[in-house]
Design an enzyme around this catalytic site. Structure first.
Site, PDB file in Angstrom:
ATOM      1  N   SER B  18       0.850  -1.102   0.043  1.00 20.37           N
ATOM      2  CA  SER B  18       0.027  -0.028  -0.012  1.00 20.37           C
ATOM      3  C   SER B  18       0.793   1.341   0.056  1.00 20.37           C
ATOM      4  O   SER B  18       2.109   1.240   0.461  1.00 20.37           O
ATOM      5  CB  SER B  18      -0.839  -0.122   1.198  1.00 20.37           C
ATOM      6  OG  SER B  18      -0.037  -0.225   2.440  1.00 20.37           O
ATOM      7  N   CYS B  19       0.312   2.350  -0.184  1.00 25.76           N
ATOM      8  CA  CYS B  19       0.838   3.733  -0.610  1.00 25.76           C
ATOM      9  C   CYS B  19       1.671   4.051   0.943  1.00 25.76           C
ATOM     10  O   CYS B  19       1.048   3.836   1.721  1.00 25.76           O
ATOM     11  CB  CYS B  19      -0.161   4.589  -0.987  1.00 25.76           C
ATOM     12  SG  CYS B  19       0.522   6.430  -0.701  1.00 25.76           S
TER      13      CYS B  19
END
Ligand SMILES: Cc1cc2nc3c(=O)[nH]c(=O)nc-3n(C[C@H](O)[C@H](O)[C@H](O)COP(=O)(O)OP(=O)(O)OC[C@H]3O[C@@H](n4cnc5c(N)ncnc54)[C@H](O)[C@@H]3O)c2cc1C
Lengths: 381, 80
Positions: B18-19
């Site tokens: 994920s970011c």
């Protein structure tokens, strides 16, 4: 046959898990049906959040440690040794000091994260950090002498322990220099690797204006490639240069070689199911806290809540029942925003955090929590 | 194999991260490669394109190509 649960690492995650298991499985342990062994490579339990206060002279290194024997339930077999190998086929861990292999039925890896400043050329020589006892003490001495110049707080490694500690350090340094009448002579710059002041968007939105108010310069997309200790310059991957007089860096972090060697996670973090904490690479292996590759922060509170859920699961499994408890990603982080006020964020896998307005009350709550932490470690809270 | 595939010297697989994981993985790799090296970043994260475009604009490294594989993308970045 006695079921053996072995826990490697007696930090926040390991100790809360062990003490919860001692309570939940008291009858079975007393009857000799279940054994819980907790292995740690040192005699003390270390409460790392204390290190944030050491550079400002507000806490000592001794405040961060307590002997494990005083904190761990008598029902737990506490072993002081270093685990230097995990064999998930034979279901054994090897103890480096004793030179023996111990068998397990269920293994929990809770070795935390390691800091690796040496990974960035020049950083260990040219920078300071508060992510370890020696580092925090050296920084305290350096700060005491530092009366003017450019203080740079640089986040070099992501992910790192405690997502908000670098922001806290910058804001505490601002307040600390103000209190001492030195702020006009000290410039403070805070750098972050991505295009905003923090990885969590709401925290970045909250921190941006606050840093502005406090006259802390924020540099984003700033990734230190090397540090030149002679010229006191940081060179970045982006091709930028920044001069400093005192560099406080959040060093790169690494998981554990044990994890890589056991095939449980290529990058040293254990690849786990985020709800059950079961390792994907082997049966009957779990990971807890910072060493687990979870989509939440590397925070003590995350380790604590995950330990509660895993204790319930393991107790059910050891009793031959179907486990139902799951970890939902719950994490709570207090954020010091000066020397006498703080805020906090709470979130889980579903909910994003929103920082509350900072207050003295929350600051006192954080200090209160730090004191009562020893009850958490004992499994009381 | 397309021309871009041949030009990738190193691949960083950040599918599933994920970011800002993918961007951080790429930047980590960029630290250790020589100027001119093309690094391929594999990512399935929606935010990667925006983050990476902004980062390459700021840093002067070149975003050479983006290839869509359906469930993930390849981003080719040349170190300046
Ligand atoms: C400066 C700082 C401030 C922080 N502030 C906060 C905060 O305000 N709030 C918050 O929630 N979190 C905070 N954290 C993060 C928090 O301390 C960690 O997330 C937490 O300690 C993780 O717990 P753990 O059990 O995974 O690992 P740890 O607590 O790191 O414990 C790991 C244990 O395993 C042992 N070990 C490692 N390898 C082996 C081996 N091979 N064999 C035997 N034993 C081994 C280690 O010695 C250690 O005792 C902070 C961290 C730092 C550094």
């Amino acid at each position: 046959m006695t079921e053996r649960i072995v826990i490697v690492g007696a930090g926040t995650g390991g100790i809360v898990l062990a003490n919860n298991l001692a309570e939940e499985l008291a009858t079975e342990i007393d009857a000799g049906d279940i054994e819980v062994q907790l292995v740690n490579d040192g005699e003390d339990h270390v409460y790392k959040p204390t290190w944030l206060y050491v550079p400002f002279g507000e806490k000592t290194l001794a405040d961060a440690t307590r002997p494990l024997v005083d904190l761990v339930d008598d029902r737990i077999d506490l072993t002081i040794d270093r685990v230097d190998g995990v064999d998930t086929d034979d279901k054994t861990v090897s103890l480096a000091g004793a030179g023996v292999d111990e068998s397990y039925d269920h293994l929990v890896l809770a070795m935390g994260a390691q800091v690796t400043p040496e990974e960035t050329p020049g950083l260990a020589e040219g920078g300071h950090h508060f992510y370890g006892p020696e580092g925090a003490a050296a920084l305290r001495d350096e700060l005491a002498e530092f009366t003017e110049g450019h203080l740079v707080v640089s986040v070099v490694g992501v992910p790192h322990m405690c997502p908000v500690a670098p922001l806290e350090f910058a804001l505490m340094a601002d307040a600390w220099f103000r209190d001492r009448g030195l702020r006009e002579d000290v410039d403070i710059t805070y750098t972050y690797p991505i295009g905003r002041a923090h990885g969590i968007e709401s925290v970045a939105e909250w921190a941006g204006p606050l840093m502005d108010d406090r006259d802390v310069e924020v540099e984003t997309f700033f990734n230190a490639e090397r540090v030149d200790p002679d010229t006191k310059t940081i060179h970045t991957v982006e091709g930028r240069e920044l001069d400093y007089d005192l560099l406080v860096a959040i060093p790169p972090h690494d998981g554990s070689d044990l994890v890589r060697e056991a095939g449980l996670g290529d990058d040293g973090w254990v690849d786990v199911d985020p709800n059950t904490l079961e390792a994907r690479g082997a049966d009957d292996v779990y990971a807890l806290g910072d060493v687990a590759d979870l989509p939440t922060s590397k925070a003590g509170s995350a380790a604590h809540y995950a330990a509660g859920a895993l204790a319930d699961r393991l107790a059910s499994i050891a009793r031959g029942e179907r486990p139902t408890a799951e970890y939902d990603g719950k994490t709570v982080c207090f954020i010091e925003s000066g020397t006498d006020e703080a805020t906090y964020i709470a979130f889980d896998y579903e909910e994003s955090p929103t920082p509350k307005p900072p207050s003295k009350l929350i600051h006192w709550s954080k200090l209160g929590y730090n004191r009562s932490y020893w009850l958490t470690a004992r499994g009381v809270l | 194999m397309s021309e871009t595939d041949e030009r990738a010297d190193v691949t960083v697989d950040a599918v599933g991260s994920s970011c800002p994981g993918p961007l951080m993985d790429l930047i980590g790799k960029m630290k250790s490669v020589e100027s001119g090296t093309v690094v391929e970043l594999l990512s399935s994260n929606e935010g990667t394109e925006k983050d990476l475009t902004e980062w390459t604009e700021q840093s002067g490294h070149e975003l050479v190509d983006i290839v869509d594989h359906g469930d993930h993308q390849s981003y080719y970045v040349r170190k300046r």
